[in-house]
Design an enzyme around this catalytic site. Structure first.
Site, mmCIF file in Angstrom:
data_model
loop_
_atom_site.group_PDB
_atom_site.id
_atom_site.type_symbol
_atom_site.label_atom_id
_atom_site.label_comp_id
_atom_site.label_asym_id
_atom_site.label_seq_id
_atom_site.Cartn_x
_atom_site.Cartn_y
_atom_site.Cartn_z
ATOM 1 C CB CYS A 150 -0.680 0.303 1.041
ATOM 2 S SG CYS A 150 -0.300 -0.372 2.815
ATOM 3 N NE ARG A 169 -4.783 1.714 1.783
ATOM 4 C CZ ARG A 169 -4.144 1.910 0.543
ATOM 5 N NH1 ARG A 169 -5.423 2.107 -0.032
ATOM 6 N NH2 ARG A 169 -3.498 2.967 0.685
ATOM 7 C CG ASP A 194 -5.088 5.160 3.071
ATOM 8 O OD1 ASP A 194 -5.247 4.483 4.072
ATOM 9 O OD2 ASP A 194 -3.621 6.076 2.326
#
Length: 146
Positions: A9, A15, A119
Site C-alpha cells: 500500500c 492496509r 485508504d
C-alpha cells in the site's frame, strides 16, 4: 507455487500490514512455509501498525504488534512470487520501480471485479471496519490460488 507474497500500500501502517497478518493467519496451518510480508510505496518507515487497524485485528484474534513499516524496493519486488496491491495506482508505482514484475502484480481485489481497497488512514473507525471487511473478503478470495 507462491512462496513469497508481498503486500503493498502507501504507508505500510494500515492496509498492507492488515492483509499481511490476515493472510498469515489464514495460511498458517495449510501452507506454513509461505513467506508473507508487506511494504509501502511511501512507507512511514519503522512505524508500527495504526492503532485502529491493530485493534480490529486483535478483536479477530490476530496480533500485529511486531509490525514495523518498510519502504518497498526493487529487491523485494523481484524476489516476491506474487505482489498484491490495494489500488491501481500502486500497480503503476510498482511498475515504475521494477517494470519486470508486472506479470506477478495484482490488486488484492482481483477476484472481486478488481475492486480497490480505500485508504482509511486518519479516518473514522467505521472506515477501518469497512476496509477490514474488504481485506477479509479479498484475502479469502486469494486462498484457493495460493
Amino acid at each position: 507455487m507462491f512462496n513469497n507474497i508481498l503486500v503493498i500500500c502507501i504507508g505500510n501502517i494500515c492496509r498492507s500490514p492488515s492483509a499481511e497478518y490476515m493472510l498469515r493467519q489464514k495460511l498458517a496451518e495449510v501452507k506454513p512455509n509461505i513467506t508473507i510480508h508487506s511494504a509501502g510505496l511511501g512507507a512511514l518507515v519503522d512505524k508500527g501498525i495504526d492503532d485502529t487497524a491493530a485493534a480490529l485485528l486483535s478483536e479477530h484474534g490476530i496480533d500485529p504488534s511486531g509490525h514495523r513499516a518498510r519502504q518497498v524496493d526493487r529487491d523485494m519486488l523481484t524476489q516476491a512470487d506474487l505482489i498484491l496491491t490495494m489500488e491501481s495506482r500502486h500497480v503503476r508505482g510498482i511498475n515504475k520501480i521494477a517494470p519486470q514484475v508486472g506479470g506477478k502484480t495484482f490488486l488484492l481485489g482481483k477476484w472481486s471485479e478488481n475492486q480497490e481497497v480505500p485508504d482509511p488512514y486518519r479516518k473514522s473507525r467505521e472506515a477501518f471496519e469497512h476496509v477490514y471487511k474488504l481485506l477479509d473478503q479479498f484475502t479469502d478470495d486469494w486462498l484457493k490460488y495460493l
